[in-house]
Design a protein around this motif. Structure first.
Motif, mmCIF file in Angstrom:
data_model
loop_
_atom_site.group_PDB
_atom_site.id
_atom_site.type_symbol
_atom_site.label_atom_id
_atom_site.label_comp_id
_atom_site.label_asym_id
_atom_site.label_seq_id
_atom_site.Cartn_x
_atom_site.Cartn_y
_atom_site.Cartn_z
ATOM 1 N N PRO A 111 65.191 62.244 61.826
ATOM 2 C CA PRO A 111 64.901 60.923 61.124
ATOM 3 C C PRO A 111 65.795 59.516 61.784
ATOM 4 O O PRO A 111 64.697 58.563 61.745
ATOM 5 C CB PRO A 111 65.809 60.994 59.863
ATOM 6 N N LYS B 99 60.446 53.014 57.219
ATOM 7 C CA LYS B 99 60.701 53.862 56.068
ATOM 8 C C LYS B 99 59.437 54.541 55.626
ATOM 9 O O LYS B 99 59.730 55.818 55.343
ATOM 10 C CB LYS B 99 61.145 52.784 54.926
ATOM 11 N N ALA B 100 58.279 54.172 55.694
ATOM 12 C CA ALA B 100 57.146 54.771 55.163
ATOM 13 C C ALA B 100 56.746 55.968 56.309
ATOM 14 O O ALA B 100 56.579 57.097 55.706
ATOM 15 C CB ALA B 100 55.798 53.784 55.209
ATOM 16 N N SER C 264 59.047 57.749 57.830
ATOM 17 C CA SER C 264 60.038 58.472 57.590
ATOM 18 C C SER C 264 59.984 59.532 56.485
ATOM 19 O O SER C 264 60.141 60.504 56.599
ATOM 20 C CB SER C 264 61.592 58.040 57.585
ATOM 21 N N GLU C 265 59.276 58.730 55.453
ATOM 22 C CA GLU C 265 58.930 59.426 54.263
ATOM 23 C C GLU C 265 57.743 60.450 54.500
ATOM 24 O O GLU C 265 57.817 61.473 53.800
ATOM 25 C CB GLU C 265 58.799 58.524 53.127
ATOM 26 N N ILE C 266 56.944 60.221 55.278
ATOM 27 C CA ILE C 266 55.487 61.024 55.340
ATOM 28 C C ILE C 266 55.674 61.960 56.290
ATOM 29 O O ILE C 266 54.703 62.546 56.583
ATOM 30 C CB ILE C 266 54.295 60.009 55.488
ATOM 31 N N THR C 267 56.687 61.938 57.223
ATOM 32 C CA THR C 267 56.740 62.951 58.597
ATOM 33 C C THR C 267 57.648 63.805 57.982
ATOM 34 O O THR C 267 58.859 63.646 58.015
ATOM 35 C CB THR C 267 57.194 62.115 59.758
#
Length: 77
Positions: free
Chosen positions: A23, A60-61, A63-66
């Motif tokens: 991350p 941020k986006a 990190s959330e979708i990967t």
């Protein structure tokens, strides 16, 4: 294998860039991606600034979708 054929991994002959492996690696990965002249075709003097700006906004986006299980996945044809 030809360009239109699907390989065993099901990637359809598309080469995907190696993704971040943790991350905390997402932002540096995005900075490298968006400061690449082949990806972001803008004048050279603005590319580093714009690339870092886009990376900061997308971290941020991304990190959330990967999902962590897909980190580092690469497909070859």
């Amino acid at each position: 294998m030809g360009r239109g054929n699907f390989d065993a991994a099901g990637c359809g002959g598309v080469v995907q860039p190696r993704g971040p492996d943790a991350p905390e690696s997402v932002r540096p990965f995005l900075e490298n991606l968006f400061t690449d002249p082949a990806i972001l075709r803008v004048p050279g003097f603005i590319r580093p600034w714009l690339g870092r700006f886009i990376a900061k906004r997308r971290t941020k986006a991304a990190s959330e979708i990967t999902p962590s299980s897909a980190a580092g996945r690469r497909c070859w044809s």
